[in-house]
Design a protein around this motif. Structure first.
Motif, mmCIF file in Angstrom:
data_model
loop_
_atom_site.group_PDB
_atom_site.id
_atom_site.type_symbol
_atom_site.label_atom_id
_atom_site.label_comp_id
_atom_site.label_asym_id
_atom_site.label_seq_id
_atom_site.Cartn_x
_atom_site.Cartn_y
_atom_site.Cartn_z
ATOM 1 N N LEU A 36 51.519 60.356 24.590
ATOM 2 C CA LEU A 36 50.129 59.978 24.846
ATOM 3 C C LEU A 36 49.646 60.726 26.071
ATOM 4 C CD1 LEU A 36 47.807 57.939 24.081
ATOM 5 C CD2 LEU A 36 48.778 56.416 25.801
ATOM 6 N N ASP A 37 48.411 61.207 26.009
ATOM 7 C CA ASP A 37 47.839 61.932 27.134
ATOM 8 C C ASP A 37 47.831 61.035 28.375
ATOM 9 O OD1 ASP A 37 46.173 64.333 28.110
ATOM 10 O OD2 ASP A 37 44.895 62.630 28.613
ATOM 11 N N ARG A 38 48.517 61.466 29.422
ATOM 12 C CA ARG A 38 48.663 60.625 30.615
ATOM 13 C C ARG A 38 47.343 60.408 31.337
ATOM 14 N NH1 ARG A 38 53.692 59.323 31.991
ATOM 15 N NH2 ARG A 38 55.406 60.432 30.975
ATOM 16 N N GLU A 39 46.494 61.408 31.313
ATOM 17 C CA GLU A 39 45.200 61.247 31.992
ATOM 18 C C GLU A 39 44.355 60.195 31.296
ATOM 19 O OE1 GLU A 39 41.342 63.952 33.392
ATOM 20 O OE2 GLU A 39 43.144 64.898 32.544
ATOM 21 N N ALA A 40 44.392 60.197 29.949
ATOM 22 C CA ALA A 40 43.620 59.197 29.206
ATOM 23 C C ALA A 40 44.176 57.800 29.418
ATOM 24 C CB ALA A 40 43.620 59.541 27.716
ATOM 25 N N ALA A 41 45.501 57.712 29.628
ATOM 26 C CA ALA A 41 46.139 56.401 29.813
ATOM 27 C C ALA A 41 46.090 55.925 31.252
ATOM 28 C CB ALA A 41 47.592 56.460 29.340
ATOM 29 N N THR A 42 45.561 56.747 32.152
ATOM 30 C CA THR A 42 45.456 56.352 33.560
ATOM 31 C C THR A 42 44.042 55.819 33.800
ATOM 32 O OG1 THR A 42 47.037 58.067 34.185
ATOM 33 C CG2 THR A 42 45.711 57.094 35.943
ATOM 34 N N VAL A 43 43.910 54.512 33.798
ATOM 35 C CA VAL A 43 42.607 53.864 33.930
ATOM 36 C C VAL A 43 42.520 53.211 35.305
ATOM 37 C CG1 VAL A 43 41.017 52.177 32.923
ATOM 38 C CG2 VAL A 43 42.616 53.422 31.453
ATOM 39 N N PRO A 44 41.454 53.424 36.057
ATOM 40 C CA PRO A 44 41.312 52.752 37.356
ATOM 41 C C PRO A 44 41.443 51.243 37.218
ATOM 42 C CG PRO A 44 39.632 54.447 37.103
ATOM 43 C CD PRO A 44 40.329 54.338 35.785
ATOM 44 N N ALA A 45 42.103 50.626 38.192
ATOM 45 C CA ALA A 45 42.371 49.185 38.119
ATOM 46 C C ALA A 45 41.086 48.380 37.965
ATOM 47 C CB ALA A 45 43.140 48.742 39.364
ATOM 48 N N ALA A 46 40.007 48.787 38.634
ATOM 49 C CA ALA A 46 38.753 48.030 38.550
ATOM 50 C C ALA A 46 38.193 48.058 37.129
ATOM 51 C CB ALA A 46 37.729 48.593 39.532
ATOM 52 N N GLU A 47 38.241 49.220 36.478
ATOM 53 C CA GLU A 47 37.725 49.320 35.114
ATOM 54 C C GLU A 47 38.605 48.548 34.137
ATOM 55 O OE1 GLU A 47 36.949 53.300 33.860
ATOM 56 O OE2 GLU A 47 36.166 53.922 35.812
ATOM 57 N N LEU A 48 39.917 48.669 34.290
ATOM 58 C CA LEU A 48 40.817 47.950 33.393
ATOM 59 C C LEU A 48 40.690 46.444 33.607
ATOM 60 C CD1 LEU A 48 42.986 48.122 31.234
ATOM 61 C CD2 LEU A 48 44.697 48.322 33.041
ATOM 62 N N GLY A 49 40.551 46.029 34.868
ATOM 63 C CA GLY A 49 40.388 44.607 35.165
ATOM 64 C C GLY A 49 39.121 44.041 34.556
ATOM 65 N N ALA A 50 38.043 44.820 34.592
ATOM 66 C CA ALA A 50 36.779 44.359 33.998
ATOM 67 C C ALA A 50 36.901 44.247 32.486
ATOM 68 C CB ALA A 50 35.652 45.327 34.371
ATOM 69 N N LEU A 51 37.643 45.164 31.871
ATOM 70 C CA LEU A 51 37.826 45.115 30.422
ATOM 71 C C LEU A 51 38.685 43.912 30.026
ATOM 72 C CD1 LEU A 51 37.187 46.652 27.820
ATOM 73 C CD2 LEU A 51 39.260 47.994 28.184
ATOM 74 N N VAL A 52 39.749 43.670 30.763
ATOM 75 C CA VAL A 52 40.630 42.530 30.476
ATOM 76 C C VAL A 52 39.890 41.214 30.702
ATOM 77 C CG1 VAL A 52 42.704 41.311 31.275
ATOM 78 C CG2 VAL A 52 42.776 43.784 30.887
ATOM 79 N N ALA A 53 39.026 41.173 31.731
ATOM 80 C CA ALA A 53 38.340 39.931 32.096
ATOM 81 C C ALA A 53 37.455 39.395 30.978
ATOM 82 C CB ALA A 53 37.504 40.148 33.357
ATOM 83 N N GLN A 54 37.055 40.274 30.038
ATOM 84 C CA GLN A 54 36.179 39.815 28.952
ATOM 85 C C GLN A 54 36.872 38.794 28.062
ATOM 86 O OE1 GLN A 54 34.097 43.015 26.864
ATOM 87 N NE2 GLN A 54 34.481 44.395 28.580
ATOM 88 N N ASP A 55 38.190 38.787 28.044
ATOM 89 C CA ASP A 55 38.921 37.856 27.185
ATOM 90 C C ASP A 55 39.717 36.818 27.964
ATOM 91 O OD1 ASP A 55 38.676 38.496 24.244
ATOM 92 O OD2 ASP A 55 39.101 40.490 25.039
ATOM 93 N N LEU A 56 39.716 36.879 29.285
ATOM 94 C CA LEU A 56 40.552 35.955 30.054
ATOM 95 C C LEU A 56 40.094 34.513 29.909
ATOM 96 C CD1 LEU A 56 41.587 37.669 33.404
ATOM 97 C CD2 LEU A 56 42.944 37.197 31.368
ATOM 98 N N ASP A 57 38.789 34.280 29.794
ATOM 99 C CA ASP A 57 38.313 32.907 29.597
ATOM 100 C C ASP A 57 38.900 32.314 28.322
ATOM 101 O OD1 ASP A 57 36.866 32.927 31.904
ATOM 102 O OD2 ASP A 57 34.947 33.391 30.949
ATOM 103 N N ARG A 58 38.993 33.131 27.280
ATOM 104 C CA ARG A 58 39.570 32.674 26.018
ATOM 105 C C ARG A 58 41.062 32.386 26.190
ATOM 106 N NH1 ARG A 58 37.958 33.587 20.501
ATOM 107 N NH2 ARG A 58 36.194 34.751 21.350
ATOM 108 N N VAL A 59 41.736 33.213 26.987
ATOM 109 C CA VAL A 59 43.167 33.004 27.231
ATOM 110 C C VAL A 59 43.392 31.689 27.977
ATOM 111 C CG1 VAL A 59 45.197 33.886 28.443
ATOM 112 C CG2 VAL A 59 43.714 35.466 27.209
ATOM 113 N N ILE A 60 42.586 31.446 29.026
ATOM 114 C CA ILE A 60 42.739 30.212 29.798
ATOM 115 C C ILE A 60 42.340 29.002 28.951
ATOM 116 C CG2 ILE A 60 41.915 28.965 31.834
ATOM 117 C CD1 ILE A 60 41.612 31.660 33.230
#
Length: 482
Positions: free
Chosen positions: A123-147
């Motif tokens: 897998l292209d390493r640059e594509a798989a390297t996502v800034p923590a803030a962007e990845l955190g915002a993407l994950v946060a969209q489903d965290l309410d459902r997880v909790i």
């Protein structure tokens, strides 16, 4: 004869374990297939007599007596070349893999059963390297459902947790349109089939299922980043499928284990606790690498047809911890030459842990965990974890309001002490509910008329019953714990 073949001919042959040493490892593997055989040893605290303890002490003995050189062991489940030196074993495996001398790895369970791993795809390493803030915002969209997947007493039911985290994984990897596509996750699991013939057919079905999400990719997803980097659909599909398999494993299993270690005080931050979880409980604890072509490893000739057993979780380390030589790639994927999808999956697990810890207080109900005494294995399917309200976060302390009442279910590894911890947690919630009812009854709005006073009396009666129930439950918890 090639240069590698000539070097392998001149190098020394690998040492072979004594028949008794191989027999002891075989006995430990067979014992894991027989439930409850190690209960007496665990009850008496005789760790060396458990299958895990026997394996660890045997490999420590081999390391001392064989100068940490690779040793060949014969078991009913195969003959393996086991590396014992942790310093450069991964480097040597990576070099052999990069040279095309290793075949696709398969997983090996502690009881000797083999299972298919998700086929490694670069897998292209640059594509798989996502800034923590962007990845955190993407994950946060489903965290309410997880909790929200927790039950009325705050505990997480495995199937609800699994469903919520798999949904999150599909969103992060394949995009928002794939979030509700449960069949996609089922096909990812089915791709790890034991036979090559069925695996190819299932992989083709998985690529067909992925094609709509790759044709119109979500730019925030991993698939969108990969296609934006220049990869085309047919090339990207296997890489996206492999990434989805690793992210799903990390989100469902590793993140839940990490929350348990966080609750037990093993580590402080989300990054540290996820790294410690992968160190102690790697999803791929042991992998078998078939050798396609001969090569020389640490001065030892490795012939074609040899099976190298990479078992970082079996090798002992000081303090009883598992060996630290497994990287994130080996722990999640099994690929010794590195896998860019593995750090991405670990980052997703880290964001899940950080997001949940910011909204709730994790507490381990079962099994009992302590920083200085952790189990050799922590099966997320039987782990009972509760998410409590954070102090000062405006929780209403309601018990099972709007949610089904949580009834503990029998599962492997449960003990009376586990139910005692669950009972204490329930008693605490009952006491908080009693206090909230008393506070509500103390409001001066009930003073205006007779109806208000009647409601106040009813509220105080409910508070008294909750307080008595809490005392009864706490008394039962003490009896279970004794």
């Amino acid at each position: 004869m090639t240069t590698d073949e000539a070097a392998a001919t001149e190098a020394k042959r690998p040492a072979t374990a004594r028949p008794l040493e191989s027999a002891l490892l075989s006995a430990a593997m067979i014992a894991r297939r027989l439930p409850w055989t190690d209960v007496p040893a665990r009850t008496l605290g005789l760790e060396v007599l458990t299958p895990e303890g026997l394996t660890r002490h045997l490999l420590a003995h081999l390391r001392r007596t064989r100068s940490a050189e690779p040793v060949r062991l014969s078991t009913p489940f195969g003959s393996f070349l086991l590396p014992l030196a942790t310093a450069d074993a991964e480097e040597q495996l990576a070099a052999a893999d990069a040279a095309g001398k290793l075949g696709p790895a398969v997983g090996l369970r502690p009881d000797g059963q083999r299972y298919a791993l998700s086929p490694h795809v670069a897998l292209d390493r640059e594509a798989a390297t996502v800034p923590a803030a962007e990845l955190g915002a993407l994950v946060a969209q489903d965290l309410d459902r997880v909790i929200a997947a927790r039950r009325g007493d705050g505990t997480l039911e495995w199937r609800a947790w699994q469903g919520a985290t798999l949904r999150l994984s599909r969103r992060v990897v394949a995009g928002a349109a794939a979030a509700e596509d449960t069949l996609l996750s089922e096909l990812v699991s089915a791709t790890a089939a034991p036979s090559d013939r069925s695996r190819r057919a299932r992989a083709a079905a998985l690529e067909r299922r992925l094609s709509p999400y790759l044709a119109d990719p979500d730019p925030e997803s991993l698939a969108g980043r990969l296609l934006a980097s220049g990869a085309d659909g047919p090339v990207a599909a296997p890489a996206v499928a492999h990434a989805l398999a690793l992210v799903s494993q990390a989100a469902t299993g590793t993140a839940l284990q990490a929350l348990a270690l966080l609750a037990a005080g093993v580590a402080a931050g989300a990054g540290e606790v996820v790294a410690e979880t992968l160190h102690r409980f790697p999803p791929v604890a042991a992998a078998v690498h078939p050798v396609r072509a001969p090569f020389v490893w640490q001065g030892v000739a490795v012939d074609a047809g040899t099976e190298i057993l990479c078992a970082p979780g079996w090798l002992p380390e000081g303090g009883g911890r598992p060996s630290p030589w497994a990287s994130v790639s080996v722990a999640l994927c099994g690929a010794p030459s590195g896998c860019a999808a593995a750090p991405f999956a670990a980052a997703v697990a880290q964001e899940i842990v950080a997001g949940i810890a910011a909204e709730a207080h994790p507490a381990v109900i079962s099994p009992r965990l302590a920083p200085d005494r952790l189990p050799d294995a922590l099966d997320p399917r039987t782990l009972v974890l509760a998410l409590g309200d954070l102090p000062g976060r405006g929780g209403d302390d309601r018990v099972t309001v709007g949610m089904p009442t949580a009834v503990p279910v029998a599962a492997h590894g449960y003990a009376p002490a586990s139910y005692a911890a669950l009972a204490r947690h329930s008693a605490d919630r009952l006491e908080r509910h009693a206090r909230s009812l008393e506070a509500c009854a103390d409001h001066d709005g009930w003073n205006k008329d007779e109806t208000g006073e009647r409601f106040r009396v009813a509220l105080l009666g409910h508070a008294d019953r909750c307080a008595r129930a809490a005392a009864d439950v706490r008394r039962a918890a003490r009896q279970l714990a004794d």
